[in-house]
Every structure is written in structure tokens, then in C-alpha cells.
Write a protein that holds these residues in place. Structure first.
Motif, mmCIF file in Angstrom:
data_model
loop_
_atom_site.group_PDB
_atom_site.id
_atom_site.type_symbol
_atom_site.label_atom_id
_atom_site.label_comp_id
_atom_site.label_asym_id
_atom_site.label_seq_id
_atom_site.Cartn_x
_atom_site.Cartn_y
_atom_site.Cartn_z
ATOM 1 N N LEU A 10 -2.224 12.474 0.345
ATOM 2 C CA LEU A 10 -3.652 11.869 -0.179
ATOM 3 C C LEU A 10 -3.265 10.705 -0.764
ATOM 4 O O LEU A 10 -4.418 10.024 -0.462
ATOM 5 N N GLY A 11 -2.340 10.466 -1.731
ATOM 6 C CA GLY A 11 -2.177 9.127 -2.251
ATOM 7 C C GLY A 11 -1.950 8.112 -1.342
ATOM 8 O O GLY A 11 -2.661 6.925 -1.292
ATOM 9 N N LEU A 12 -1.178 8.298 -0.257
ATOM 10 C CA LEU A 12 -0.756 7.240 0.779
ATOM 11 C C LEU A 12 -2.164 6.992 1.554
ATOM 12 O O LEU A 12 -2.446 5.861 1.901
ATOM 13 N N PHE A 13 -2.855 7.895 2.055
ATOM 14 C CA PHE A 13 -4.248 8.024 2.567
ATOM 15 C C PHE A 13 -5.027 7.225 2.026
ATOM 16 O O PHE A 13 -5.860 6.344 2.549
ATOM 17 N N ASN A 14 -5.520 7.536 0.744
ATOM 18 C CA ASN A 14 -6.141 6.632 -0.168
ATOM 19 C C ASN A 14 -5.784 5.326 -0.356
ATOM 20 O O ASN A 14 -6.722 4.323 -0.286
ATOM 21 N N ALA A 15 -4.580 4.968 -0.464
ATOM 22 C CA ALA A 15 -4.313 3.569 -0.591
ATOM 23 C C ALA A 15 -4.198 2.933 0.664
ATOM 24 O O ALA A 15 -4.798 1.654 0.590
ATOM 25 N N PHE A 16 -4.121 3.423 2.102
ATOM 26 C CA PHE A 16 -4.239 2.563 3.041
ATOM 27 C C PHE A 16 -5.609 2.558 3.487
ATOM 28 O O PHE A 16 -6.110 1.473 3.913
ATOM 29 N N ALA A 17 -6.457 3.768 3.079
ATOM 30 C CA ALA A 17 -7.907 3.480 3.395
ATOM 31 C C ALA A 17 -8.530 2.392 2.451
ATOM 32 O O ALA A 17 -9.443 1.430 2.922
ATOM 33 N N ALA A 18 -8.185 2.027 1.196
ATOM 34 C CA ALA A 18 -8.602 1.238 0.313
ATOM 35 C C ALA A 18 -8.095 -0.087 0.598
ATOM 36 O O ALA A 18 -8.892 -1.233 0.764
ATOM 37 N N GLN A 20 0.808 -1.057 0.189
ATOM 38 C CA GLN A 20 -0.091 -0.080 0.180
ATOM 39 C C GLN A 20 0.896 1.212 -0.058
ATOM 40 O O GLN A 20 0.382 2.461 -0.560
ATOM 41 N N LEU A 21 2.067 1.108 0.581
ATOM 42 C CA LEU A 21 2.982 2.398 0.417
ATOM 43 C C LEU A 21 3.395 2.583 -0.815
ATOM 44 O O LEU A 21 3.448 3.724 -1.338
ATOM 45 N N VAL A 22 3.895 1.562 -1.612
ATOM 46 C CA VAL A 22 4.193 1.593 -2.971
ATOM 47 C C VAL A 22 2.949 2.223 -3.733
ATOM 48 O O VAL A 22 3.049 3.278 -4.605
ATOM 49 N N ASN A 23 1.819 1.700 -3.570
ATOM 50 C CA ASN A 23 0.655 2.223 -4.394
ATOM 51 C C ASN A 23 0.331 3.533 -4.130
ATOM 52 O O ASN A 23 -0.090 4.385 -4.931
ATOM 53 N N GLY A 24 0.432 3.995 -2.742
ATOM 54 C CA GLY A 24 0.171 5.349 -2.450
ATOM 55 C C GLY A 24 1.263 6.308 -3.090
ATOM 56 O O GLY A 24 0.720 7.267 -3.391
ATOM 57 N N LEU A 25 2.467 5.632 -2.994
ATOM 58 C CA LEU A 25 3.362 6.745 -3.514
ATOM 59 C C LEU A 25 3.332 7.042 -5.025
ATOM 60 O O LEU A 25 3.430 8.216 -5.652
ATOM 61 N N THR A 26 2.821 5.899 -5.549
ATOM 62 C CA THR A 26 2.448 6.133 -7.104
ATOM 63 C C THR A 26 1.306 6.816 -7.365
ATOM 64 O O THR A 26 1.629 8.026 -8.283
#
Length: 301
Positions: free
Chosen positions: A257-265, A8-14
Motif C-alpha cells: 500500500l505504501g508503494l502504491f500510494n507513493a507511485f500514485a502520488a 518513489q520506491l524509497v518513499n513508498g518503502l518508508t
């Protein structure tokens, strides 16, 4: 558990890198004109479609995929930068002395015009990006998978943000932009061509946003003509989180926001992602109305 967190960290940074690139266009225009360019998200989508045309035309030509990608990014940035300058000249400059409501209505009209123009040219259906544009390389980091396209997006976003920060803070033209953002009348007295500075903001912001739009297409491998609303809204939220009008704030807000969205999802539910995002926005604005890096500025009288 660790592998899930890292994934999720990688997805959020992307995704955060994409949000940050698009948010920069909102914050740059607001910093100079105190105007929300609601057409910015649609300009980014326009860049994705321009890049798709270039990639589709060159995919069967035998050219190197890396050269083809580079040409697509350059073409998208140039075309969308020119479209941004045309938008400023036709939709915003005539209303610069008008009330703010007129400029907002003009921005919304421009957004609808660009969105429907994309639909008329490319159709309402999903458009799919060519496959195998990048080698199917991936790396495993403690159970988390990192694809080559994710590395490209994260590294490309970081390089573009660093170059923009250097340009704004360490060049004469960047100094002129900051002077115009601080006080346009004083900037004119110092010999700065404010109209040229504003036009350059409408070139630079959409050009960077076009790269973000093309990153969206490469990452999800599809684009659609209404995509500008959803990604533009998230990028606008990112700009507010970081402090609207603050360039480092837009970068920070996009990544967070990208990190927050990734971890929320990943840990709550993707169906609750937007609700959680708006809850975050409300919480930040209640605690710090000017955003994380925004400064409270007195209104001019």
C-alpha cells in the motif's frame, strides 16, 4: 525517469513500513478476537505524542540524540502498551460474550475518547517535533535521495516485523497466541490462559503501533490529534489487502500500500491518491475476498 521511480520506491518503502507496523495491531486483535479495534490508530497517535514529550524534554539536556530517540521509542511503547491493556480490560473484555455490534460501538467510543483526550492534553493545534534529532545525512542513489530518517524507518520497521514473526512462530507464548487465535475453547482445554494471551495481544500490537506513530512524527516532523483516523484507515486497508488476521499479510499489505500510494502520488496526482487506494482495495477484494495471503475459513456452527 529512473531517478523518479527510485525516489518513489524509497518513499513508498518508508510509508509502507509505517503502515505495516500499524496494520499489525489490527490484524493481531482480529486474529484472536475477530474484532476490529477502531481505537488502534488513536493509540498509535498517542504514542507519537508521548515520544514528542520525551524528545522535547530531553532536547535541551545535552543527552546524545541517539540515546534520546531510543528512550523516546521505549517510553512510547511502554505507555501505549499499558494503555492498550487497559483498553482491553475496560472496553472489550466485558463485551466479549456480547454481539459484535456492541463491541464495534465500544471500539468507536474508545477511539473518540482517546482522540479527544489527546486534544484536551496537548491541544488541537499541530505539534512540531524538535529539529536536528538526527544528523542531516543523505545519500544519492542514481538521482534518488535517501535521508537518514528514511533509512531508520525502513530498517527499524523491517527489524520489528522480523522480531514479531520470530516471536509468534518460534516461542511458546507465540504458540499460545496462535492456538488462541485458532480455537479459544480448545486452547483453554490445553491449559492456556486465554485472557492473558488476549491481554498480551493488546499490549504488543499497540506498542508496535506506537513505534509506527513516532516514525510518522519523525518523518513528517509534526503530529495532530485527528491523525489516527487517516493513518489508522490506511493501515486497516493494508491489513485487509494482506489478509486480515494474517501477520505476514499485514506486513505485505502495508508495504504494498505504501508503494502504491507513493507511485500514485508521483505519477498520477496526490489529490487522487485516496481514490486510487480504495480502487485498489475494491479490485483486490473482488479478485480475492480474503486478501493476498488470507485463507478461506469455514464459519463455526
Amino acid at each position: 525517469m529512473l531517478s523518479t521511480v527510485l525516489q518513489q520506491l524509497v518513499n513508498g518503502l518508508t510509508v509502507g513500513g509505517i503502515y505495516a507496523l500499524i496494520a499489525l495491531g489490527y490484524t493481531m486483535v482480529y486474529g484472536v478476537l475477530r474484532l476490529i479495534n477502531f481505537a488502534h490508530g488513536d493509540l498509535c497517535v498517542f504514542g507519537a505524542y508521548i515520544g514528542l514529550v520525551a524528545l522535547s524534554a530531553g532536547s535541551g539536556s545535552g543527552q546524545s540524540h541517539l540515546l534520546l530517540l531510543g528512550a523516546a521509542f521505549i517510553l512510547a511503547a511502554i505507555v501505549v502498551g499499558a494503555a492498550g491493556m487497559l483498553l482491553e480490560f475496560t472496553a472489550y473484555r466485558p463485551l466479549r460474550r456480547a454481539d459484535r455490534l456492541s463491541a464495534v460501538v465500544s471500539a468507536l467510543g474508545a477511539s473518540l475518547f482517546i482522540e479527544n483526550g489527546i486534544m484536551l492534553i496537548w491541544g488541537p493545534q499541530l505539534r512540531v517535533f524538535p529539529s536536528n534529532l538526527l544528523p542531516a545525512h543523505s545519500w544519492n542513489l542514481a538521482g534518488a535521495r535517501i535521508d537518514l530518517v528514511q533509512v531508520l524507518i525502513i530498517a527499524g520497521s523491517a527489524v520489528l516485523m522480523a522480531l514479531l514473526y520470530w516471536f509468534v512462530h518460534h516461542t511458546r507464548y507465540g504458540t499460545a497466541m496462535r492456538a488462541a487465535a485458532s480455537d479459544q475453547d480448545a486452547a483453554r482445554l490445553m491449559g492456556i490462559n486465554v485472557n492473558r494471551v488476549i491481554a498480551s495481544v493488546f499490549v504488543l500490537g499497540p506498542a508496535i503501533g506506537a513505534v509506527g506513530g513516532l516514525f510518522i512524527g519523525l518523518y513528517y516532523r509534526q503530529v495532530y490529534f485527528t491523525m489516527g483516523w487517516s493513518y489508522g484507515l490506511n493501515a486497516f486497508i493494508a491489513a485487509i489487502l494482506g489478509g486480515i488476521g494474517n501477520i505476514p499479510g499485514a506486513m505485505l499489505g502495508g508495504v504494498l500500500l505504501g508503494l502504491f500510494n507513493a507511485f500514485a502520488a508521483g505519477f498520477v496526482s496526490s489529490s487522487w491518491q485516496e481514490a486510487i487506494t480504495f480502487a485498489l482495495l475494491i479490485g483486490i477484494l473482488l479478485l480475492r475476498p480474503t486478501g493476498l495471503l488470507g485463507e478461506r475459513v469455514a464459519e463455526k456452527v
